[in-house]
Scaffold this active site. Structure first.
Site, mmCIF file in Angstrom:
data_model
loop_
_atom_site.group_PDB
_atom_site.id
_atom_site.type_symbol
_atom_site.label_atom_id
_atom_site.label_comp_id
_atom_site.label_asym_id
_atom_site.label_seq_id
_atom_site.Cartn_x
_atom_site.Cartn_y
_atom_site.Cartn_z
ATOM 1 N N SER A 1 0.838 -1.066 -0.052
ATOM 2 C CA SER A 1 -0.137 -0.167 0.084
ATOM 3 C C SER A 1 0.793 1.255 -0.011
ATOM 4 O O SER A 1 1.832 1.264 0.763
ATOM 5 C CB SER A 1 -0.761 -0.062 1.429
ATOM 6 O OG SER A 1 -1.480 1.226 1.516
ATOM 7 N N TYR B 1 -0.665 -0.685 10.175
ATOM 8 C CA TYR B 1 -0.847 -1.460 8.801
ATOM 9 C C TYR B 1 0.133 -0.771 7.873
ATOM 10 O O TYR B 1 0.847 -1.706 7.119
ATOM 11 C CB TYR B 1 -1.918 -0.885 8.377
ATOM 12 C CG TYR B 1 -2.425 -1.210 6.684
ATOM 13 C CD1 TYR B 1 -2.677 -2.352 6.342
ATOM 14 C CD2 TYR B 1 -2.489 -0.112 5.862
ATOM 15 C CE1 TYR B 1 -3.038 -2.559 5.056
ATOM 16 C CE2 TYR B 1 -2.941 -0.213 4.710
ATOM 17 C CZ TYR B 1 -3.055 -1.492 4.349
ATOM 18 O OH TYR B 1 -3.495 -1.696 2.811
HETATM 19 N N1 LIG Z 1 -8.620 -1.475 -1.409
HETATM 20 C C1 LIG Z 1 -7.720 -0.588 -1.238
HETATM 21 O O1 LIG Z 1 -8.162 0.727 -1.395
HETATM 22 C C2 LIG Z 1 -6.492 -0.852 -1.107
HETATM 23 C C3 LIG Z 1 -5.260 0.152 -0.877
HETATM 24 C C4 LIG Z 1 -3.889 -0.139 -0.815
HETATM 25 C C5 LIG Z 1 -3.683 -1.865 -0.669
HETATM 26 N N2 LIG Z 1 -4.845 -2.534 -0.544
HETATM 27 C C6 LIG Z 1 -4.259 -4.039 -0.424
HETATM 28 O O2 LIG Z 1 -4.880 -4.904 -1.392
HETATM 29 C C7 LIG Z 1 -5.008 -6.075 -0.963
HETATM 30 C C8 LIG Z 1 -6.502 -6.373 -1.204
HETATM 31 O O3 LIG Z 1 -7.235 -5.288 -1.132
HETATM 32 P P1 LIG Z 1 -8.958 -5.256 -0.829
HETATM 33 O O4 LIG Z 1 -9.327 -3.921 -0.836
HETATM 34 O O5 LIG Z 1 -9.406 -6.215 -2.057
HETATM 35 O O6 LIG Z 1 -9.283 -6.341 0.425
HETATM 36 P P2 LIG Z 1 -10.754 -6.748 0.850
HETATM 37 O O7 LIG Z 1 -10.878 -6.369 2.247
HETATM 38 O O8 LIG Z 1 -11.669 -6.320 -0.222
HETATM 39 O O9 LIG Z 1 -10.440 -8.383 0.443
HETATM 40 C C9 LIG Z 1 -9.228 -8.926 1.194
HETATM 41 C C10 LIG Z 1 -9.800 -10.510 1.331
HETATM 42 O O10 LIG Z 1 -8.646 -11.003 2.184
HETATM 43 C C11 LIG Z 1 -9.284 -11.830 3.012
HETATM 44 N N3 LIG Z 1 -8.363 -11.986 4.037
HETATM 45 C C12 LIG Z 1 -8.152 -11.215 5.227
HETATM 46 N N4 LIG Z 1 -7.286 -11.918 6.034
HETATM 47 C C13 LIG Z 1 -7.066 -12.920 5.699
HETATM 48 C C14 LIG Z 1 -6.192 -14.112 6.079
HETATM 49 N N5 LIG Z 1 -5.435 -13.784 7.414
HETATM 50 N N6 LIG Z 1 -6.065 -15.096 5.536
HETATM 51 C C15 LIG Z 1 -6.684 -15.261 4.289
HETATM 52 N N7 LIG Z 1 -7.494 -14.305 3.949
HETATM 53 C C16 LIG Z 1 -7.821 -13.120 4.387
HETATM 54 C C17 LIG Z 1 -10.424 -11.395 3.409
HETATM 55 O O11 LIG Z 1 -11.440 -12.614 3.874
HETATM 56 C C18 LIG Z 1 -10.929 -10.771 2.133
HETATM 57 O O12 LIG Z 1 -11.973 -11.668 1.280
HETATM 58 C C19 LIG Z 1 -4.906 -5.828 0.506
HETATM 59 O O13 LIG Z 1 -3.569 -6.353 0.808
HETATM 60 C C20 LIG Z 1 -4.941 -4.567 0.706
HETATM 61 O O14 LIG Z 1 -4.206 -4.319 2.054
HETATM 62 C C21 LIG Z 1 -6.010 -2.228 -0.716
#
Ligand SMILES: NC(=O)c1ccc[n+]([C@@H]2O[C@H](COP(=O)([O-])OP(=O)(O)OC[C@H]3O[C@@H](n4cnc5c(N)ncnc54)[C@H](O)[C@@H]3O)[C@@H](O)[C@H]2O)c1
Length: 266
Positions: free
Chosen positions: A160, A173
């Site tokens: 991120s 985080y």
């Molecule tokens: N959405 C954003 O704006 C954003 C921005 C920067 C980085 N990210 C990163 O991108 C990635 C995906 O983000 P997203 O928005 O799709 O997230 P999200 O929360 O929509 O989906 C994440 C998925 O990961 C699963 N998960 C969480 N903990 C887990 C674990 N311990 N073991 C297995 N599965 C697990 C959850 O059940 C969920 O289905 C993440 O690493 C997040 O930190 C997202």
């Protein structure tokens, strides 16, 4: 001069490869799983929630791809090891690992640390580290022996911009994501001679749909983006596919920002 036909899509083909995408039960991970499957990979859809993983795997199969669902918590090494063993048994050795599972909050929300860090309880910190940093290490530890044996590996970790430029409401985080990026640089150096690449894709705000939760707040936030929209799961998935493919074979140890020119992170 070669007379081969021009077929650029060949360079993104992943036929015969087995890919594991963690946290792929929704959002960015689900889209990455779909892109990899569309390029011919056999995909293991992992999520903490079995029903989410099953639904995504089924949607890939329904669309003509190959996928299975394997649920586990990536922060638990024993479960991750069993998952890798089962993936190998059912589909073959995993040679593409996408560490997507992430969590910006102990309870899966993005505002559970909405108090200043100096008022937080140390017990609040561990869940961020467990998923975003230890989870990445667990998956690399479990997946890399087969990659090294097979002389091919692609590891892509979703981090991120919070970890690159700081985010006052998410300091732990951000630290975990920055730690994961640092870890990946070392893995790239260790894996290179085995033809295992390791890179990160660093995202700013990604939205699954255009629906604005708070239009005024969104408009203020979007002033920081050179391209005035939030990202989509497709924006992330295309870059992951490139890094997973043959075209990405000379890219390693990098963190690639996919962020619409987010100004504090340029
Ligand atoms: N959405 C954003 O704006 C954003 C921005 C920067 C980085 N990210 C990163 O991108 C990635 C995906 O983000 P997203 O928005 O799709 O997230 P999200 O929360 O929509 O989906 C994440 C998925 O990961 C699963 N998960 C969480 N903990 C887990 C674990 N311990 N073991 C297995 N599965 C697990 C959850 O059940 C969920 O289905 C993440 O690493 C997040 O930190 C997202």
């Amino acid at each position: 001069m070669t007379s081969e036909p021009l077929r650029p899509d060949d360079f993104l083909r992943l036929d015969e490869r087995v890919a594991l995408v963690t946290g792929a039960g929704q959002g960015v991970g689900a889209r990455i799983a779909r892109y990899l499957a569309a390029s011919g990979a056999r995909v293991v859809v992992n999520d903490y929630f079995a029903d989410r993983a099953a639904e995504v795997a089924q949607s890939i199969v329904d669309a003509g791809g190959e996928a299975i669902a394997l649920a586990c918590d990536v922060s638990d090494f024993a479960s991750v090891s069993s998952m890798l063993a089962q993936a190998e048994h059912e589909l073959g050795p995993v040679s593409i690992l996408v560490n997507n599972a992430g969590n910006a909050g102990a309870r899966g929300t993005f505002d559970s640390m909405a108090i200043p860090f100096w008022e937080s309880d140390p017990s609040d910190w561990q869940p961020f580290l467990d998923v975003n940093l230890t989870g990445v290490m667990n998956c690399c530890r479990a997946a890399m022996p087969a990659m090294v044996r097979g002389g091919h590996g692609r590891i892509i970790t979703i981090v991120s911009d919070a970890g690159r430029v700081g985010e006052p409401s998410l300091p732990v985080y951000a630290a975990a994501k920055a730690g994961a990026a640092g870890f990946m640089r070392s893995i790239a150096k260790a894996g290179g001679r085995h033809l295992v690449t390791a890179n990160c894709v660093s995202l700013s705000t990604i939205r699954d749909s255009d629906a604005a939760a708070d239009p005024e707040k969104d408009a203020r936030h979007l002033r920081d983006y050179t391209i005035r929209r939030f990202g989509t799961p497709d924006d992330a998935a295309g870059v992951v596919l490139l890094l997973a493919s043959e075209s990405g074979s000379w890219i390693t140890g990098q963190t690639i920002p996919v962020n619409g020119g987010y100004s504090s992170a340029l």
